[in-house]
Design a protein around this motif. Sequence first.
Motif, PDB file in Angstrom:
ATOM      1  N   VAL A  19      42.365 -35.063 -43.398  1.00 45.02           N
ATOM      2  CA  VAL A  19      43.730 -34.530 -43.366  1.00 45.02           C
ATOM      3  C   VAL A  19      44.560 -35.378 -42.410  1.00 45.02           C
ATOM      4  O   VAL A  19      44.164 -35.568 -41.251  1.00 45.02           O
ATOM      5  CB  VAL A  19      43.755 -33.053 -42.910  1.00 45.02           C
ATOM      6  N   GLU A  20      45.698 -35.855 -42.878  1.00 46.70           N
ATOM      7  CA  GLU A  20      46.591 -36.637 -42.017  1.00 46.70           C
ATOM      8  C   GLU A  20      47.466 -35.687 -41.205  1.00 46.70           C
ATOM      9  O   GLU A  20      48.164 -34.838 -41.770  1.00 46.70           O
ATOM     10  CB  GLU A  20      47.458 -37.579 -42.846  1.00 46.70           C
ATOM     11  N   THR A  21      47.407 -35.808 -39.882  1.00 48.30           N
ATOM     12  CA  THR A  21      48.171 -34.948 -38.983  1.00 48.30           C
ATOM     13  C   THR A  21      48.932 -35.813 -37.980  1.00 48.30           C
ATOM     14  O   THR A  21      48.742 -37.034 -37.915  1.00 48.30           O
ATOM     15  CB  THR A  21      47.240 -33.990 -38.216  1.00 48.30           C
ATOM     16  N   GLU A  22      49.749 -35.180 -37.169  1.00 52.78           N
ATOM     17  CA  GLU A  22      50.492 -35.915 -36.143  1.00 52.78           C
ATOM     18  C   GLU A  22      49.563 -36.577 -35.140  1.00 52.78           C
ATOM     19  O   GLU A  22      49.891 -37.617 -34.564  1.00 52.78           O
ATOM     20  CB  GLU A  22      51.468 -34.983 -35.423  1.00 52.78           C
ATOM     21  N   ARG A  23      48.407 -35.996 -34.910  1.00 49.94           N
ATOM     22  CA  ARG A  23      47.445 -36.549 -33.938  1.00 49.94           C
ATOM     23  C   ARG A  23      46.575 -37.648 -34.534  1.00 49.94           C
ATOM     24  O   ARG A  23      45.891 -38.359 -33.807  1.00 49.94           O
ATOM     25  CB  ARG A  23      46.561 -35.439 -33.390  1.00 49.94           C
ATOM     26  N   GLY A  24      46.572 -37.777 -35.831  1.00 48.85           N
ATOM     27  CA  GLY A  24      45.710 -38.746 -36.492  1.00 48.85           C
ATOM     28  C   GLY A  24      44.967 -38.090 -37.638  1.00 48.85           C
ATOM     29  O   GLY A  24      45.288 -36.973 -38.066  1.00 48.85           O
ATOM     30  N   THR A  25      43.952 -38.768 -38.135  1.00 52.05           N
ATOM     31  CA  THR A  25      43.173 -38.278 -39.269  1.00 52.05           C
ATOM     32  C   THR A  25      42.093 -37.323 -38.799  1.00 52.05           C
ATOM     33  O   THR A  25      41.193 -37.704 -38.042  1.00 52.05           O
ATOM     34  CB  THR A  25      42.519 -39.444 -40.033  1.00 52.05           C
ATOM     35  N   SER A  85      43.671 -18.294 -30.122  1.00 53.82           N
ATOM     36  CA  SER A  85      43.301 -16.898 -29.876  1.00 53.82           C
ATOM     37  C   SER A  85      41.832 -16.782 -30.247  1.00 53.82           C
ATOM     38  O   SER A  85      41.257 -17.718 -30.816  1.00 53.82           O
ATOM     39  CB  SER A  85      44.175 -15.948 -30.725  1.00 53.82           C
ATOM     40  N   PRO A  86      41.172 -15.673 -29.919  1.00 50.57           N
ATOM     41  CA  PRO A  86      39.743 -15.573 -30.231  1.00 50.57           C
ATOM     42  C   PRO A  86      39.443 -15.878 -31.697  1.00 50.57           C
ATOM     43  O   PRO A  86      39.993 -15.252 -32.613  1.00 50.57           O
ATOM     44  CB  PRO A  86      39.413 -14.111 -29.887  1.00 50.57           C
ATOM     45  N   GLY A  87      38.611 -16.880 -31.917  1.00 51.48           N
ATOM     46  CA  GLY A  87      38.226 -17.254 -33.273  1.00 51.48           C
ATOM     47  C   GLY A  87      39.179 -18.170 -33.997  1.00 51.48           C
ATOM     48  O   GLY A  87      38.898 -18.571 -35.126  1.00 51.48           O
ATOM     49  N   VAL A  88      40.285 -18.525 -33.380  1.00 49.83           N
ATOM     50  CA  VAL A  88      41.274 -19.416 -34.017  1.00 49.83           C
ATOM     51  C   VAL A  88      41.401 -20.681 -33.170  1.00 49.83           C
ATOM     52  O   VAL A  88      41.812 -20.632 -32.016  1.00 49.83           O
ATOM     53  CB  VAL A  88      42.645 -18.735 -34.142  1.00 49.83           C
ATOM     54  N   ILE A  89      41.041 -21.800 -33.751  1.00 50.25           N
ATOM     55  CA  ILE A  89      41.044 -23.078 -33.055  1.00 50.25           C
ATOM     56  C   ILE A  89      41.969 -24.031 -33.797  1.00 50.25           C
ATOM     57  O   ILE A  89      41.759 -24.307 -34.983  1.00 50.25           O
ATOM     58  CB  ILE A  89      39.623 -23.676 -32.987  1.00 50.25           C
ATOM     59  N   LYS A  90      42.993 -24.530 -33.105  1.00 44.58           N
ATOM     60  CA  LYS A  90      43.878 -25.511 -33.721  1.00 44.58           C
ATOM     61  C   LYS A  90      43.289 -26.896 -33.497  1.00 44.58           C
ATOM     62  O   LYS A  90      43.093 -27.330 -32.376  1.00 44.58           O
ATOM     63  CB  LYS A  90      45.283 -25.421 -33.147  1.00 44.58           C
ATOM     64  N   ILE A  91      43.001 -27.573 -34.597  1.00 47.10           N
ATOM     65  CA  ILE A  91      42.422 -28.911 -34.521  1.00 47.10           C
ATOM     66  C   ILE A  91      43.516 -29.941 -34.258  1.00 47.10           C
ATOM     67  O   ILE A  91      43.394 -30.831 -33.420  1.00 47.10           O
ATOM     68  CB  ILE A  91      41.656 -29.252 -35.810  1.00 47.10           C
ATOM     69  N   ALA A  92      44.591 -29.840 -34.989  1.00 46.77           N
ATOM     70  CA  ALA A  92      45.719 -30.779 -34.845  1.00 46.77           C
ATOM     71  C   ALA A  92      46.944 -30.176 -35.510  1.00 46.77           C
ATOM     72  O   ALA A  92      46.840 -29.277 -36.329  1.00 46.77           O
ATOM     73  CB  ALA A  92      45.380 -32.121 -35.460  1.00 46.77           C
ATOM     74  N   GLU A 147      48.876 -29.250 -40.410  1.00 47.35           N
ATOM     75  CA  GLU A 147      48.159 -28.646 -39.296  1.00 47.35           C
ATOM     76  C   GLU A 147      46.824 -28.130 -39.816  1.00 47.35           C
ATOM     77  O   GLU A 147      46.731 -27.651 -40.951  1.00 47.35           O
ATOM     78  CB  GLU A 147      48.954 -27.493 -38.676  1.00 47.35           C
ATOM     79  N   VAL A 148      45.799 -28.220 -38.975  1.00 46.25           N
ATOM     80  CA  VAL A 148      44.453 -27.838 -39.381  1.00 46.25           C
ATOM     81  C   VAL A 148      43.905 -26.825 -38.385  1.00 46.25           C
ATOM     82  O   VAL A 148      43.984 -27.029 -37.164  1.00 46.25           O
ATOM     83  CB  VAL A 148      43.524 -29.060 -39.447  1.00 46.25           C
ATOM     84  N   TYR A 149      43.315 -25.757 -38.913  1.00 48.44           N
ATOM     85  CA  TYR A 149      42.751 -24.705 -38.075  1.00 48.44           C
ATOM     86  C   TYR A 149      41.298 -24.433 -38.497  1.00 48.44           C
ATOM     87  O   TYR A 149      40.981 -24.390 -39.695  1.00 48.44           O
ATOM     88  CB  TYR A 149      43.540 -23.401 -38.208  1.00 48.44           C
ATOM     89  N   ALA A 150      40.443 -24.238 -37.503  1.00 46.50           N
ATOM     90  CA  ALA A 150      39.088 -23.731 -37.722  1.00 46.50           C
ATOM     91  C   ALA A 150      39.088 -22.246 -37.384  1.00 46.50           C
ATOM     92  O   ALA A 150      39.546 -21.847 -36.307  1.00 46.50           O
ATOM     93  CB  ALA A 150      38.085 -24.471 -36.847  1.00 46.50           C
ATOM     94  N   LEU A 151      38.584 -21.432 -38.308  1.00 45.05           N
ATOM     95  CA  LEU A 151      38.585 -19.977 -38.144  1.00 45.05           C
ATOM     96  C   LEU A 151      37.141 -19.481 -38.151  1.00 45.05           C
ATOM     97  O   LEU A 151      36.431 -19.589 -39.152  1.00 45.05           O
ATOM     98  CB  LEU A 151      39.373 -19.317 -39.280  1.00 45.05           C
ATOM     99  N   LYS A 152      36.713 -18.940 -37.037  1.00 47.94           N
ATOM    100  CA  LYS A 152      35.334 -18.474 -36.904  1.00 47.94           C
ATOM    101  C   LYS A 152      35.199 -17.052 -37.444  1.00 47.94           C
ATOM    102  O   LYS A 152      36.014 -16.177 -37.126  1.00 47.94           O
ATOM    103  CB  LYS A 152      34.923 -18.514 -35.429  1.00 47.94           C
TER     104      LYS A 152
END
Length: 251
Positions: free
Chosen positions: A176-182, A244-251, A3-8
């Motif tokens: 990063v290999e994830t369930e949704r793809g690369t 949540s604010p500042g937390v974005i799940k990419i995949a 799983e990949v997350y972008a954290l602002k």
Amino acid sequence: MYEVYALKYGERDTFTCQFFYRDNRHDPLTLHYFVWVILGGPHPVLFDTGFLEDDAAARGIRNYESPAAVVERVGLKAADIPMALISHLHYDHWAGHSLFPRANFWVQRDEVAFWTGRYAAMPAFRGSANVEQLMQVVPLNYANRMRIVHGDHEVLPGIRVYRVGGHTAGLQIVTVETERGTVVLTSDASHFYHNVETRQPTQIITSLPEMLEGFETIHSLAGSEKLIVAGHDPLVADRFKVISPGVIKIA
């Protein structure tokens, strides 16, 4: 699968002419500052380390929060992260390294060579550097905490770094290999989606041909899913799932 997350952790207002090559418009533009976390493997992996309060104050960053605090939003402690992949050594991607005291830092050989070489101090480049934090590369290397690699490299099964250069001499991106793809984490190989999607470079460049080739590499690695994550674009929050604010799940 990972799983990949972008954290602002901050934001800054600027103008289009600062980030789009040979664009003389002064339209407002906002940068978001992120670190990225990869979960689901044998241990968490951090991509870039952000910066500290000194850079936040000096560079007019709004809503700054320590990257050590933002990783807690996905259940991590900064002191427990053993691996940080460093896209490049600009202040906003490297200067927060001390927040992660147990991490080993993966960086490209060309990047280290550039910032310890003859051109780094010139006005075209030095504004993007935190010199005090760049100096820490040497003691960290002698402490066996720098993993200096050359070219493309498998970090863990399903996680790879690719040297693309362009923006800086040894900039690397991550897949990063994830369930949704690369997922392709571009960092500053594409500050904004406008860069990679229109092939318009940023203004801060060490090699224009490498930057243009980097756009093609990003598209090739992303495949049909196009899970491309731009490095500073507020649109990341629109294209992926805000948890949540500042937390974005990419995949």
